[in-house]
Design a protein around this motif. Sequence first.
Motif, PDB file in Angstrom:
ATOM      1  N   SER A  80       0.858  -1.188   0.000  1.00 45.04           N
ATOM      2  CA  SER A  80       0.000   0.000   0.000  1.00 45.04           C
ATOM      3  C   SER A  80       0.892   1.236   0.000  1.00 45.04           C
ATOM      4  O   SER A  80       1.863   1.306   0.757  1.00 45.04           O
ATOM      5  CB  SER A  80      -0.881   0.021   1.255  1.00 45.04           C
ATOM      6  OG  SER A  80      -1.642  -1.152   1.396  1.00 45.04           O
ATOM      7  N   THR A  81       0.551   2.217  -0.834  1.00 37.87           N
ATOM      8  CA  THR A  81       1.315   3.460  -0.806  1.00 37.87           C
ATOM      9  C   THR A  81       0.812   4.405   0.278  1.00 37.87           C
ATOM     10  O   THR A  81       1.573   5.204   0.816  1.00 37.87           O
ATOM     11  CB  THR A  81       1.269   4.168  -2.170  1.00 37.87           C
ATOM     12  OG1 THR A  81       2.252   5.221  -2.176  1.00 37.87           O
ATOM     13  CG2 THR A  81      -0.107   4.744  -2.491  1.00 37.87           C
ATOM     14  N   PHE A  82      -0.473   4.301   0.613  1.00 33.07           N
ATOM     15  CA  PHE A  82      -1.081   5.172   1.621  1.00 33.07           C
ATOM     16  C   PHE A  82      -0.938   4.491   2.968  1.00 33.07           C
ATOM     17  O   PHE A  82      -1.815   3.745   3.414  1.00 33.07           O
ATOM     18  CB  PHE A  82      -2.543   5.412   1.262  1.00 33.07           C
ATOM     19  CG  PHE A  82      -3.189   6.549   2.016  1.00 33.07           C
ATOM     20  CD1 PHE A  82      -2.497   7.708   2.326  1.00 33.07           C
ATOM     21  CD2 PHE A  82      -4.515   6.471   2.392  1.00 33.07           C
ATOM     22  CE1 PHE A  82      -3.098   8.745   3.012  1.00 33.07           C
ATOM     23  CE2 PHE A  82      -5.145   7.512   3.066  1.00 33.07           C
ATOM     24  CZ  PHE A  82      -4.426   8.650   3.385  1.00 33.07           C
ATOM     25  N   THR A  83       0.202   4.737   3.631  1.00 31.56           N
ATOM     26  CA  THR A  83       0.525   4.038   4.859  1.00 31.56           C
ATOM     27  C   THR A  83       1.652   4.757   5.574  1.00 31.56           C
ATOM     28  O   THR A  83       2.157   5.784   5.117  1.00 31.56           O
ATOM     29  CB  THR A  83       0.908   2.571   4.570  1.00 31.56           C
ATOM     30  OG1 THR A  83       1.004   1.844   5.792  1.00 31.56           O
ATOM     31  CG2 THR A  83       2.238   2.469   3.831  1.00 31.56           C
ATOM     32  N   PHE A  84       2.084   4.201   6.692  1.00 28.35           N
ATOM     33  CA  PHE A  84       3.192   4.688   7.501  1.00 28.35           C
ATOM     34  C   PHE A  84       4.482   3.999   7.063  1.00 28.35           C
ATOM     35  O   PHE A  84       4.460   2.841   6.630  1.00 28.35           O
ATOM     36  CB  PHE A  84       2.878   4.405   8.973  1.00 28.35           C
ATOM     37  CG  PHE A  84       3.990   4.684   9.934  1.00 28.35           C
ATOM     38  CD1 PHE A  84       4.504   5.972  10.067  1.00 28.35           C
ATOM     39  CD2 PHE A  84       4.520   3.665  10.711  1.00 28.35           C
ATOM     40  CE1 PHE A  84       5.531   6.233  10.969  1.00 28.35           C
ATOM     41  CE2 PHE A  84       5.542   3.920  11.619  1.00 28.35           C
ATOM     42  CZ  PHE A  84       6.050   5.208  11.742  1.00 28.35           C
ATOM     43  N   ILE A  85       5.607   4.663   7.207  1.00 29.69           N
ATOM     44  CA  ILE A  85       6.889   4.138   6.748  1.00 29.69           C
ATOM     45  C   ILE A  85       7.218   2.776   7.347  1.00 29.69           C
ATOM     46  O   ILE A  85       7.876   1.941   6.705  1.00 29.69           O
ATOM     47  CB  ILE A  85       8.019   5.148   7.052  1.00 29.69           C
ATOM     48  CG1 ILE A  85       9.363   4.697   6.461  1.00 29.69           C
ATOM     49  CG2 ILE A  85       8.144   5.391   8.552  1.00 29.69           C
ATOM     50  CD1 ILE A  85       9.396   4.654   4.959  1.00 29.69           C
ATOM     51  N   GLY A  86       6.756   2.516   8.582  1.00 28.06           N
ATOM     52  CA  GLY A  86       7.043   1.235   9.217  1.00 28.06           C
ATOM     53  C   GLY A  86       6.500   0.042   8.456  1.00 28.06           C
ATOM     54  O   GLY A  86       7.008  -1.074   8.599  1.00 28.06           O
ATOM     55  N   SER A  87       5.479   0.278   7.635  1.00 29.86           N
ATOM     56  CA  SER A  87       4.902  -0.810   6.836  1.00 29.86           C
ATOM     57  C   SER A  87       5.847  -1.281   5.745  1.00 29.86           C
ATOM     58  O   SER A  87       5.804  -2.450   5.344  1.00 29.86           O
ATOM     59  CB  SER A  87       3.598  -0.353   6.173  1.00 29.86           C
ATOM     60  OG  SER A  87       2.652   0.067   7.115  1.00 29.86           O
ATOM     61  N   PHE A 100       4.470   0.250  -5.361  1.00 27.88           N
ATOM     62  CA  PHE A 100       3.354   0.773  -4.576  1.00 27.88           C
ATOM     63  C   PHE A 100       2.032   0.737  -5.339  1.00 27.88           C
ATOM     64  O   PHE A 100       1.986   1.010  -6.538  1.00 27.88           O
ATOM     65  CB  PHE A 100       3.655   2.199  -4.121  1.00 27.88           C
ATOM     66  CG  PHE A 100       4.829   2.287  -3.184  1.00 27.88           C
ATOM     67  CD1 PHE A 100       4.784   1.660  -1.948  1.00 27.88           C
ATOM     68  CD2 PHE A 100       5.981   2.969  -3.542  1.00 27.88           C
ATOM     69  CE1 PHE A 100       5.864   1.717  -1.070  1.00 27.88           C
ATOM     70  CE2 PHE A 100       7.064   3.033  -2.679  1.00 27.88           C
ATOM     71  CZ  PHE A 100       7.011   2.405  -1.446  1.00 27.88           C
ATOM     72  N   ILE A 101       0.973   0.411  -4.596  1.00 26.79           N
ATOM     73  CA  ILE A 101      -0.384   0.366  -5.137  1.00 26.79           C
ATOM     74  C   ILE A 101      -1.220   1.437  -4.444  1.00 26.79           C
ATOM     75  O   ILE A 101      -1.224   1.539  -3.218  1.00 26.79           O
ATOM     76  CB  ILE A 101      -1.048  -1.012  -4.917  1.00 26.79           C
ATOM     77  CG1 ILE A 101      -0.177  -2.133  -5.488  1.00 26.79           C
ATOM     78  CG2 ILE A 101      -2.451  -1.033  -5.535  1.00 26.79           C
ATOM     79  CD1 ILE A 101      -0.089  -2.165  -6.992  1.00 26.79           C
ATOM     80  N   ASP A 102      -1.941   2.223  -5.229  1.00 27.97           N
ATOM     81  CA  ASP A 102      -2.734   3.327  -4.699  1.00 27.97           C
ATOM     82  C   ASP A 102      -4.025   2.828  -4.044  1.00 27.97           C
ATOM     83  O   ASP A 102      -4.335   1.635  -4.043  1.00 27.97           O
ATOM     84  CB  ASP A 102      -3.045   4.323  -5.810  1.00 27.97           C
ATOM     85  CG  ASP A 102      -2.989   5.766  -5.318  1.00 27.97           C
ATOM     86  OD1 ASP A 102      -3.363   6.027  -4.162  1.00 27.97           O
ATOM     87  OD2 ASP A 102      -2.578   6.637  -6.109  1.00 27.97           O
ATOM     88  N   SER A 103      -4.761   3.786  -3.507  1.00 29.78           N
ATOM     89  CA  SER A 103      -5.974   3.504  -2.740  1.00 29.78           C
ATOM     90  C   SER A 103      -7.229   3.560  -3.598  1.00 29.78           C
ATOM     91  O   SER A 103      -7.228   4.144  -4.695  1.00 29.78           O
ATOM     92  CB  SER A 103      -6.111   4.520  -1.598  1.00 29.78           C
ATOM     93  OG  SER A 103      -5.028   4.458  -0.728  1.00 29.78           O
ATOM     94  N   GLY A 338      -3.535   8.785  -8.083  1.00 31.28           N
ATOM     95  CA  GLY A 338      -3.746  10.096  -7.484  1.00 31.28           C
ATOM     96  C   GLY A 338      -4.692  10.125  -6.294  1.00 31.28           C
ATOM     97  O   GLY A 338      -4.828  11.168  -5.652  1.00 31.28           O
ATOM     98  N   THR A 339      -5.333   9.005  -5.995  1.00 27.41           N
ATOM     99  CA  THR A 339      -6.312   8.994  -4.902  1.00 27.41           C
ATOM    100  C   THR A 339      -5.664   9.320  -3.564  1.00 27.41           C
ATOM    101  O   THR A 339      -6.142  10.181  -2.813  1.00 27.41           O
ATOM    102  CB  THR A 339      -7.005   7.625  -4.828  1.00 27.41           C
ATOM    103  OG1 THR A 339      -7.655   7.354  -6.079  1.00 27.41           O
ATOM    104  CG2 THR A 339      -8.041   7.603  -3.715  1.00 27.41           C
ATOM    105  N   SER A 340      -4.561   8.654  -3.243  1.00 30.10           N
ATOM    106  CA  SER A 340      -3.915   8.893  -1.948  1.00 30.10           C
ATOM    107  C   SER A 340      -3.288  10.286  -1.888  1.00 30.10           C
ATOM    108  O   SER A 340      -3.208  10.880  -0.803  1.00 30.10           O
ATOM    109  CB  SER A 340      -2.865   7.818  -1.659  1.00 30.10           C
ATOM    110  OG  SER A 340      -1.874   7.788  -2.672  1.00 30.10           O
TER     111      SER A 340
END
Length: 374
Positions: A80-87, A100-103, A338-340
């Motif tokens: 997931s691209t829309f996430t925290f760096i720890g992921s 990365f995959i968008d939302s 572009g969603t995230s």
Amino acid sequence: MNKRIFLSAPHMGGNELNYIQEAFDANYIAPVGRNIDEFEKQIKEYTGAKYALAVSSGTAAIHLALRVLGIKDGDEVMASTFTFIGSVAPILYERCTPFFIDSDTASWNLDPNLLEEELSQRAATGKKQPKALIVTHLYGQCADIVRIQNICEHYGVHLIEDAAESLGATLNAQHTGTFGKLGIYSFNGNKIITTSGGGMLVSDDEALLSYARHLSTQARDDAPHYEHNEYGYNYRMSNITAGIGRGQMEVLSERIKRRREIFNLYQKELNIIEGLSFMPELPSSVGNRWLTTILLPVHLSPEKIRVTLEKENIESRPLWKPMHAQPLFRDAKGCINGTSDTFFKKGICLPSSSSMNNDDIQRILSLLKPLLNC
């Protein structure tokens, strides 16, 4: 000055100190002891996972997941691209390549349509498939995980669930973290329950969890001396912090109930504002509403709201800046629509601590409403 209202503060249940004292009385201070065993048991019973391993952080759990699946040295890992760096940082730890995959707009989580389009195109053209997908259940809300699971199984991609923020969330009555090959939870200080810092790796695969346990204790072999055939990590959770986790698990259902109540209060008061929307909940899912998150009307600035609240000693936060937009990943590839990016530009996280009372929420709303022109 008004009292500080935090975005998501730790909220103790009452028995945490008793379990810590138990560890002190037994002199089991190091990463071994009854608290760890009981905490892992609680997670298994609560989520339905067959096996659980308490570790030092959610990021450590993701790292172990990659290691036990044999993913390393140039392998490609989707996330997931829309996430925290720890992921996604563990992808770099293992010298792998992120994609990365968008939302989507239905869940704000990873878009299964984009995932399927990419994997099907690769299959049609003979391009190599990724070794794994790390999907995040964002802000405590379920991704479209059944469909994502089916896509991954069809194309032979290992599914790792980052359920760091979503302990207690379910889809079709099944807990997040238990759909994939491996799942992880986080107990960082701001999560819905905390051990001050810690995480959990879960799976129904006994061999994978056994290997992860081995790696998490410096990969020490069974010998009276220190024997090592491979390298591991100092990733085990302390028996002391596991005691905090035991107490927190006893009140998890109450914490989820209160977070959902807080979300409902915000929604009731702010839903009348044209152009404002809340993070949705997929049909047949129940999120834990770890954070209440909103998208603002086009004419409003999240930063203006954040600064205004901060001046009144109230913490809020922008939504996650997507990983593909981070300088660290400037050269990374992905399926980005572009969603995230829109979420990041127009979204904000509102204070959601389960310890907040209704007066606290009214104080926040009294500042928000004038800004939102309602």
